[in-house]
Write an enzyme that holds these catalytic residues in place. Structure first.
Site, PDB file in Angstrom:
ATOM      1  N   TYR A 145      32.155  46.077  50.263  1.00 24.07           N
ATOM      2  CA  TYR A 145      32.095  46.556  48.882  1.00 24.07           C
ATOM      3  C   TYR A 145      31.671  45.413  47.957  1.00 24.07           C
ATOM      4  O   TYR A 145      31.980  44.248  48.208  1.00 24.07           O
ATOM      5  CB  TYR A 145      33.440  47.132  48.416  1.00 24.07           C
ATOM      6  CG  TYR A 145      34.604  46.167  48.469  1.00 24.07           C
ATOM      7  CD1 TYR A 145      34.975  45.414  47.356  1.00 24.07           C
ATOM      8  CD2 TYR A 145      35.363  46.031  49.637  1.00 24.07           C
ATOM      9  CE1 TYR A 145      36.054  44.544  47.400  1.00 24.07           C
ATOM     10  CE2 TYR A 145      36.445  45.164  49.696  1.00 24.07           C
ATOM     11  CZ  TYR A 145      36.788  44.428  48.578  1.00 24.07           C
ATOM     12  OH  TYR A 145      37.858  43.566  48.636  1.00 24.07           O
ATOM     13  N   PRO A 146      30.948  45.735  46.885  1.00 21.92           N
ATOM     14  CA  PRO A 146      30.598  44.732  45.870  1.00 21.92           C
ATOM     15  C   PRO A 146      31.639  44.735  44.759  1.00 21.92           C
ATOM     16  O   PRO A 146      32.353  45.730  44.564  1.00 21.92           O
ATOM     17  CB  PRO A 146      29.244  45.219  45.359  1.00 21.92           C
ATOM     18  CG  PRO A 146      29.336  46.711  45.472  1.00 21.92           C
ATOM     19  CD  PRO A 146      30.215  46.999  46.671  1.00 21.92           C
TER      20      PRO A 146
ATOM     21  N   ASP B  69      32.852  42.781  40.674  1.00 21.09           N
ATOM     22  CA  ASP B  69      32.657  41.908  39.518  1.00 21.09           C
ATOM     23  C   ASP B  69      34.008  41.431  39.012  1.00 21.09           C
ATOM     24  O   ASP B  69      35.044  42.035  39.298  1.00 21.09           O
ATOM     25  CB  ASP B  69      31.997  42.670  38.354  1.00 21.09           C
ATOM     26  CG  ASP B  69      30.503  42.871  38.535  1.00 21.09           C
ATOM     27  OD1 ASP B  69      29.900  42.196  39.387  1.00 21.09           O
ATOM     28  OD2 ASP B  69      29.941  43.718  37.813  1.00 21.09           O
TER      29      ASP B  69
ATOM     30  N   SER C  72      43.067  41.466  40.578  1.00 17.80           N
ATOM     31  CA  SER C  72      42.418  42.765  40.761  1.00 17.80           C
ATOM     32  C   SER C  72      42.790  43.741  39.656  1.00 17.80           C
ATOM     33  O   SER C  72      41.935  44.454  39.120  1.00 17.80           O
ATOM     34  CB  SER C  72      42.796  43.366  42.117  1.00 17.80           C
ATOM     35  OG  SER C  72      42.231  42.628  43.171  1.00 17.80           O
TER      36      SER C  72
ATOM     37  N   GLN D 297      37.583  38.046  56.503  1.00 19.31           N
ATOM     38  CA  GLN D 297      36.732  38.384  55.365  1.00 19.31           C
ATOM     39  C   GLN D 297      35.662  37.331  55.146  1.00 19.31           C
ATOM     40  O   GLN D 297      35.871  36.147  55.413  1.00 19.31           O
ATOM     41  CB  GLN D 297      37.551  38.574  54.088  1.00 19.31           C
ATOM     42  CG  GLN D 297      38.060  37.300  53.453  1.00 19.31           C
ATOM     43  CD  GLN D 297      38.638  37.548  52.057  1.00 19.31           C
ATOM     44  OE1 GLN D 297      38.856  38.676  51.640  1.00 19.31           O
ATOM     45  NE2 GLN D 297      38.883  36.480  51.330  1.00 19.31           N
TER      46      GLN D 297
ATOM     47  N   HIS E  36      46.376  35.329  44.427  1.00 18.18           N
ATOM     48  CA  HIS E  36      45.525  36.348  45.048  1.00 18.18           C
ATOM     49  C   HIS E  36      45.251  35.996  46.512  1.00 18.18           C
ATOM     50  O   HIS E  36      45.313  36.855  47.396  1.00 18.18           O
ATOM     51  CB  HIS E  36      44.210  36.432  44.262  1.00 18.18           C
ATOM     52  CG  HIS E  36      43.351  37.596  44.607  1.00 18.18           C
ATOM     53  ND1 HIS E  36      43.702  38.900  44.350  1.00 18.18           N
ATOM     54  CD2 HIS E  36      42.120  37.653  45.192  1.00 18.18           C
ATOM     55  CE1 HIS E  36      42.744  39.709  44.754  1.00 18.18           C
ATOM     56  NE2 HIS E  36      41.771  38.978  45.271  1.00 18.18           N
TER      57      HIS E  36
ATOM     58  N   ARG F 165      33.200  28.554  57.973  1.00 14.00           N
ATOM     59  CA  ARG F 165      33.280  29.627  56.983  1.00 14.00           C
ATOM     60  C   ARG F 165      31.961  29.826  56.240  1.00 14.00           C
ATOM     61  O   ARG F 165      31.625  30.947  55.854  1.00 14.00           O
ATOM     62  CB  ARG F 165      34.408  29.345  55.987  1.00 14.00           C
ATOM     63  CG  ARG F 165      35.788  29.366  56.628  1.00 14.00           C
ATOM     64  CD  ARG F 165      36.882  29.253  55.601  1.00 14.00           C
ATOM     65  NE  ARG F 165      36.855  30.383  54.668  1.00 14.00           N
ATOM     66  CZ  ARG F 165      37.577  30.442  53.548  1.00 14.00           C
ATOM     67  NH1 ARG F 165      38.352  29.416  53.219  1.00 14.00           N
ATOM     68  NH2 ARG F 165      37.516  31.495  52.763  1.00 14.00           N
TER      69      ARG F 165
END
EC number: 1.3.98.5
Length: 249
Positions: free
Chosen positions: A145-146, A148, A223, A185, A172, A131
């Site tokens: 995508y970025p 924060d 999120s 991912q 999550h 990983r």
């Protein structure tokens, strides 16, 4: 002061986005275009050699929409190597017909939010190493995508106790596990490297899975309360053998 999450850090990552100046490219003779594409393919072949040696990875993508035409994603052991590759490409003939539109600099990251208790050296664990030092999958589609973690009023991620952050991230992470085998991912940390805190790169053979995954995660508290997101880029894998057809006029 709150306890900071500890991270394991792997290869450095560059997402390099370019637009192609098609009008100028059309004015170049067929022989000159062929020469420049041969030069670029030689660069890609060099990257392939690095990947086969287990010292990095790369992939090219054709981006959909007007934010960019091409994304080059590069992973290397050092920031210097990323810089050398970027400079070598910028000096190539093909780069003269490309306009940089965006870039993102980060490092592959795993946090200790979901880690179990163990005395072993995580850098010697084969799963962890796979990983931290991944070979990019040649799946059909990519989404980048970025993001924060929010720091506003009562919705300040960094003021939450470690145990609460761990519990939230565990919930999550369960959503992501539901897409195992369908979406891969890579999370890369960019605090101190770029304008956002993390870059998220998703891979899938079914582009619709990006929408399903991101939408489902929107309802998770991590999120919904604490996530802030930048622009999304989606595209299709561009294999080396398809480069001449892509640039054909």
């Amino acid at each position: 002061m709150n306890e900071a999450a500890k991270t394991l850090d792997g290869w450095y990552v560059l997402h390099d986005f370019r637009k192609i100046d098609w009008n100028s490219w059309k004015t170049v003779s067929a022989s000159e275009r062929e020469q420049m594409l041969n030069e670029f393919e030689a660069l890609v072949s060099k990257w392939e050699g690095t990947e086969k040696a287990g010292k990095g990875s790369h992939a090219l993508y054709s981006i959909v929409g007007q934010k960019a035409d091409i994304m080059i994603m590069l992973l290397r052991p050092t920031m210097e190597e990323l810089n050398e590759i970027e400079n070598a490409f910028n000096k190539s003939g093909l780069a003269a017909y490309m306009i940089p539109t965006y870039s993102y600099v980060s490092v592959v990251e795993l946090s200790n939010y979901l880690a179990g208790d163990s005395d072993e050296d995580p850098y010697e664990n084969p799963y962890v190493r796979s990983r931290l030092y991944p070979e990019l999958p040649r799946w059909k589609h990519v989404c980048f995508y970025p993001m924060d973690k929010r720091r506003e009023g009562n919705d300040n991620w960094y003021m939450l106790p470690m145990e609460e952050r761990k519990n939230l991230m565990r919930s999550h992470g369960m959503i992501g596990r539901g897409y195992a085998g369908v979406v891969k991912q890579i999370i890369s940390g960019s605090v101190g490297f770029d304008d956002w805190e993390w870059g998220v790169t998703l891979f899938s053979d079914d582009v619709l899975q990006f929408k399903k995954l991101v939408y489902e995660m929107r309802f998770d508290e991590v999120s919904a309360r604490y996530g802030e997101f930048g622009s999304f880029y989606v595209g299709n894998i561009l294999e080396k053998e398809r480069i001449p057809a892509y640039f054909h006029i």
